[in-house]
Design a protein around this motif. Structure first.
Motif, PDB file in Angstrom:
ATOM      1  N   SER A  75      -0.680  -2.781   5.940  1.00 38.75           N
ATOM      2  CA  SER A  75      -2.072  -3.121   5.643  1.00 38.75           C
ATOM      3  C   SER A  75      -3.041  -2.012   6.049  1.00 38.75           C
ATOM      4  O   SER A  75      -4.235  -2.104   5.768  1.00 38.75           O
ATOM      5  N   VAL A  76      -2.518  -0.968   6.692  1.00 38.90           N
ATOM      6  CA  VAL A  76      -3.352   0.145   7.156  1.00 38.90           C
ATOM      7  C   VAL A  76      -3.109   1.346   6.242  1.00 38.90           C
ATOM      8  O   VAL A  76      -2.003   1.900   6.204  1.00 38.90           O
ATOM      9  N   GLU A  77      -4.134   1.764   5.523  1.00 38.18           N
ATOM     10  CA  GLU A  77      -3.963   2.772   4.477  1.00 38.18           C
ATOM     11  C   GLU A  77      -3.388   4.079   5.004  1.00 38.18           C
ATOM     12  O   GLU A  77      -2.480   4.653   4.396  1.00 38.18           O
ATOM     13  N   GLU A  78      -3.900   4.552   6.128  1.00 43.88           N
ATOM     14  CA  GLU A  78      -3.421   5.830   6.669  1.00 43.88           C
ATOM     15  C   GLU A  78      -1.941   5.760   7.018  1.00 43.88           C
ATOM     16  O   GLU A  78      -1.204   6.737   6.852  1.00 43.88           O
ATOM     17  N   GLN A  79      -1.485   4.612   7.490  1.00 41.86           N
ATOM     18  CA  GLN A  79      -0.080   4.472   7.847  1.00 41.86           C
ATOM     19  C   GLN A  79       0.815   4.430   6.609  1.00 41.86           C
ATOM     20  O   GLN A  79       1.930   4.964   6.615  1.00 41.86           O
ATOM     21  N   VAL A  80       0.330   3.819   5.545  1.00 41.60           N
ATOM     22  CA  VAL A  80       1.108   3.801   4.298  1.00 41.60           C
ATOM     23  C   VAL A  80       1.212   5.200   3.717  1.00 41.60           C
ATOM     24  O   VAL A  80       2.291   5.639   3.296  1.00 41.60           O
ATOM     25  N   ALA A  81       0.115   5.936   3.713  1.00 41.56           N
ATOM     26  CA  ALA A  81       0.146   7.308   3.212  1.00 41.56           C
ATOM     27  C   ALA A  81       1.124   8.158   4.018  1.00 41.56           C
ATOM     28  O   ALA A  81       1.908   8.933   3.454  1.00 41.56           O
ATOM     29  N   ALA A  82       1.111   7.988   5.347  1.00 42.19           N
ATOM     30  CA  ALA A  82       2.026   8.740   6.204  1.00 42.19           C
ATOM     31  C   ALA A  82       3.473   8.321   5.982  1.00 42.19           C
ATOM     32  O   ALA A  82       4.391   9.152   6.046  1.00 42.19           O
ATOM     33  N   GLY A  92      13.338  14.059   0.289  1.00 41.64           N
ATOM     34  CA  GLY A  92      13.173  14.942  -0.857  1.00 41.64           C
ATOM     35  C   GLY A  92      12.438  14.386  -2.047  1.00 41.64           C
ATOM     36  O   GLY A  92      12.343  15.053  -3.080  1.00 41.64           O
ATOM     37  N   GLY A  93      11.888  13.197  -1.933  1.00 39.88           N
ATOM     38  CA  GLY A  93      11.144  12.619  -3.054  1.00 39.88           C
ATOM     39  C   GLY A  93      11.074  11.121  -2.907  1.00 39.88           C
ATOM     40  O   GLY A  93      11.420  10.551  -1.861  1.00 39.88           O
ATOM     41  N   LEU A  94      10.631  10.457  -3.979  1.00 38.21           N
ATOM     42  CA  LEU A  94      10.584   8.994  -3.998  1.00 38.21           C
ATOM     43  C   LEU A  94      10.716   8.525  -5.438  1.00 38.21           C
ATOM     44  O   LEU A  94       9.870   8.825  -6.274  1.00 38.21           O
ATOM     45  N   ASP A  95      11.784   7.795  -5.708  1.00 37.44           N
ATOM     46  CA  ASP A  95      12.046   7.308  -7.059  1.00 37.44           C
ATOM     47  C   ASP A  95      11.879   5.803  -7.207  1.00 37.44           C
ATOM     48  O   ASP A  95      11.692   5.310  -8.317  1.00 37.44           O
ATOM     49  N   ALA A  96      11.971   5.079  -6.085  1.00 36.33           N
ATOM     50  CA  ALA A  96      11.863   3.620  -6.143  1.00 36.33           C
ATOM     51  C   ALA A  96      11.133   3.108  -4.908  1.00 36.33           C
ATOM     52  O   ALA A  96      11.494   3.450  -3.784  1.00 36.33           O
ATOM     53  N   MET A  97      10.099   2.322  -5.131  1.00 35.35           N
ATOM     54  CA  MET A  97       9.329   1.706  -4.054  1.00 35.35           C
ATOM     55  C   MET A  97       9.543   0.206  -4.102  1.00 35.35           C
ATOM     56  O   MET A  97       9.218  -0.440  -5.105  1.00 35.35           O
ATOM     57  N   ILE A  98      10.109  -0.355  -3.034  1.00 39.39           N
ATOM     58  CA  ILE A  98      10.311  -1.796  -2.952  1.00 39.39           C
ATOM     59  C   ILE A  98       9.335  -2.343  -1.917  1.00 39.39           C
ATOM     60  O   ILE A  98       9.571  -2.251  -0.706  1.00 39.39           O
ATOM     61  N   ALA A  99       8.228  -2.898  -2.389  1.00 42.90           N
ATOM     62  CA  ALA A  99       7.192  -3.426  -1.499  1.00 42.90           C
ATOM     63  C   ALA A  99       7.551  -4.863  -1.129  1.00 42.90           C
ATOM     64  O   ALA A  99       7.008  -5.833  -1.670  1.00 42.90           O
ATOM     65  N   ASN A 100       8.470  -4.979  -0.196  1.00 44.46           N
ATOM     66  CA  ASN A 100       9.037  -6.272   0.167  1.00 44.46           C
ATOM     67  C   ASN A 100       8.324  -6.943   1.332  1.00 44.46           C
ATOM     68  O   ASN A 100       8.345  -8.169   1.452  1.00 44.46           O
ATOM     69  N   ALA A 101       7.688  -6.177   2.213  1.00 48.15           N
ATOM     70  CA  ALA A 101       7.139  -6.728   3.446  1.00 48.15           C
ATOM     71  C   ALA A 101       6.087  -7.798   3.180  1.00 48.15           C
ATOM     72  O   ALA A 101       5.272  -7.671   2.264  1.00 48.15           O
ATOM     73  N   TRP A 117      -6.027 -16.382   7.532  1.00 44.98           N
ATOM     74  CA  TRP A 117      -6.109 -16.160   6.083  1.00 44.98           C
ATOM     75  C   TRP A 117      -6.206 -14.672   5.768  1.00 44.98           C
ATOM     76  O   TRP A 117      -5.454 -14.143   4.953  1.00 44.98           O
ATOM     77  N   ASP A 118      -7.138 -13.998   6.432  1.00 41.30           N
ATOM     78  CA  ASP A 118      -7.347 -12.574   6.179  1.00 41.30           C
ATOM     79  C   ASP A 118      -6.091 -11.759   6.488  1.00 41.30           C
ATOM     80  O   ASP A 118      -5.790 -10.789   5.779  1.00 41.30           O
ATOM     81  N   ARG A 119      -5.363 -12.133   7.538  1.00 41.62           N
ATOM     82  CA  ARG A 119      -4.155 -11.384   7.901  1.00 41.62           C
ATOM     83  C   ARG A 119      -3.089 -11.507   6.817  1.00 41.62           C
ATOM     84  O   ARG A 119      -2.432 -10.518   6.451  1.00 41.62           O
ATOM     85  N   GLN A 120      -2.891 -12.716   6.277  1.00 42.62           N
ATOM     86  CA  GLN A 120      -1.896 -12.884   5.211  1.00 42.62           C
ATOM     87  C   GLN A 120      -2.286 -12.116   3.959  1.00 42.62           C
ATOM     88  O   GLN A 120      -1.449 -11.444   3.351  1.00 42.62           O
ATOM     89  N   ILE A 121      -3.546 -12.227   3.564  1.00 41.11           N
ATOM     90  CA  ILE A 121      -3.988 -11.506   2.369  1.00 41.11           C
ATOM     91  C   ILE A 121      -3.893 -10.001   2.596  1.00 41.11           C
ATOM     92  O   ILE A 121      -3.512  -9.237   1.703  1.00 41.11           O
ATOM     93  N   SER A 122      -4.219  -9.566   3.802  1.00 40.47           N
ATOM     94  CA  SER A 122      -4.193  -8.139   4.117  1.00 40.47           C
ATOM     95  C   SER A 122      -2.789  -7.564   3.997  1.00 40.47           C
ATOM     96  O   SER A 122      -2.593  -6.482   3.427  1.00 40.47           O
ATOM     97  N   ILE A 123      -1.812  -8.268   4.526  1.00 37.10           N
ATOM     98  CA  ILE A 123      -0.435  -7.754   4.483  1.00 37.10           C
ATOM     99  C   ILE A 123       0.189  -7.995   3.118  1.00 37.10           C
ATOM    100  O   ILE A 123       0.728  -7.070   2.490  1.00 37.10           O
ATOM    101  N   ASN A 124       0.126  -9.224   2.639  1.00 34.78           N
ATOM    102  CA  ASN A 124       0.862  -9.568   1.417  1.00 34.78           C
ATOM    103  C   ASN A 124       0.266  -8.954   0.152  1.00 34.78           C
ATOM    104  O   ASN A 124       1.015  -8.590  -0.772  1.00 34.78           O
ATOM    105  N   LEU A 125      -1.042  -8.827   0.099  1.00 35.96           N
ATOM    106  CA  LEU A 125      -1.688  -8.300  -1.111  1.00 35.96           C
ATOM    107  C   LEU A 125      -2.182  -6.866  -0.919  1.00 35.96           C
ATOM    108  O   LEU A 125      -1.786  -5.966  -1.655  1.00 35.96           O
ATOM    109  N   ARG A 126      -3.047  -6.659   0.070  1.00 34.14           N
ATOM    110  CA  ARG A 126      -3.536  -5.298   0.315  1.00 34.14           C
ATOM    111  C   ARG A 126      -2.377  -4.355   0.629  1.00 34.14           C
ATOM    112  O   ARG A 126      -2.313  -3.229   0.114  1.00 34.14           O
ATOM    113  N   GLY A 127      -1.426  -4.812   1.440  1.00 31.20           N
ATOM    114  CA  GLY A 127      -0.290  -3.965   1.781  1.00 31.20           C
ATOM    115  C   GLY A 127       0.540  -3.603   0.566  1.00 31.20           C
ATOM    116  O   GLY A 127       0.975  -2.452   0.413  1.00 31.20           O
ATOM    117  N   THR A 128       0.755  -4.566  -0.316  1.00 30.46           N
ATOM    118  CA  THR A 128       1.492  -4.288  -1.544  1.00 30.46           C
ATOM    119  C   THR A 128       0.723  -3.305  -2.412  1.00 30.46           C
ATOM    120  O   THR A 128       1.294  -2.358  -2.972  1.00 30.46           O
TER     121      THR A 128
END
Length: 266
Positions: A75-82, A92-101, A117-128
């Motif tokens: 749910s934290v943009e900087e952490q996803v980018a990293a 060496g690359g990325l061919d498949a992203m499985i957004a399972n969390a 509510w905000d925590r679930q939406i943040s992880i399940n939707l924003r995180g995806t």
């Protein structure tokens, strides 16, 4: 970013996958299945799960594939980018992203706690969304297509009792995925979701299970199914994801694939 590529795109050749929420349950099963399929696999979870995550890395390496643990709160943009950056640097690359969390939790709607509510939406939707965004950017940059797969649920097709936030997030993941599928189609990137019914992992365990007939019984009831409705292990989800990542699955995009034993027909 242009909506249409101005370069020839090579045929999609799966090599590297990233699976979020992979320390246990469905995510772990997907990661191990993809290693069997020949992928090098980066596995993600939150930092407190690092010990479990490292065990998954060891299992993947024992199968002869490369692997790396990449902890991040999705749910934290900087952490996803990293997370994406570390995957690319290491494998060496990325061919498949499985957004399972994802996370679950519920209770009577009229007693909804807005922070929960905000925590679930943040992880399940924003995180995806963030996983889709940064994986998609990397795949477009690589110019060789790709596969993006997100986690919806039977509760993203039929709302669950006492699970308003969870159901809302999983319905939204389907809409998000359809929209992104349309945008990324010119880049030979498919975007799909899986929508499981009762999958026997820690997520479905509930203190009331014994009262209603056994493991997963309460989850089936809140999903609108009888307590003796079919259930299955996480391997049924992993096998579906495995197919969606294959080159021959190029013609499947914008879809939400159900595996629920017939408890809900689309």
């Amino acid at each position: 970013m242009s909506t249409t590529p101005d370069y020839p795109i090579a045929d999609y050749t799966p090599t590297v996958a990233l699976v979020t929420g992979a320390a246990q349950g469905i995510g772990r099963e997907i990661a191990l299945r993809l290693a069997d399929d020949g992928f090098d696999v980066a596995v993600n979870d939150i930092a407190p799960q690092l010990e479990k995550l490292q065990k998954v890395v060891d299992e993947i390496k024992a199968k002869g594939r490369r692997s790396v643990a990449v902890t991040a709160d999705i749910s934290v943009e900087e952490q996803v980018a990293a997370m994406i950056e570390k995957t690319v640097e290491t494998l060496g690359g990325l061919d498949a992203m499985i957004a399972n969390a994802g996370i679950s939790g519920g209770g009577p709607f009229l007693e909804t706690d807005t922070n929960a509510w905000d925590r679930q939406i943040s992880i399940n939707l924003r995180g995806t969304m963030l996983c889709y965004k940064y994986a998609g950017q990397q795949m477009v940059k690589q110019k060789r297509g790709g596969r993006i797969v997100g986690a919806s649920s039977i509760l993203g097709k039929r709302a669950g009792l006492y699970l308003a936030a969870y159901s809302a997030s999983k319905f939204a993941v389907r809409g998000l995925s359809q929209s992104v599928a349309r945008e990324l189609a010119p880049f030979k990137i498919t975007v799909n979701t899986y929508a499981p019914g009762c999958i026997l992992t820690d997520l479905v365990d509930h203190p009331l299970d014994a009262q209603f007939g056994g493991r997963g019984a309460f989850s089936k009831i809140v999903a609108g199914a009888p307590p003796d409705a079919p259930d299955a292990g996480p391997e049924v989800v992993a096998s579906t994801v495995s197919y969606l990542l294959k080159p021959e699955a190029y013609f499947i995009t914008g879809q939400s694939i159900s595996m629920n034993g017939g408890t809900l027909f689309d």
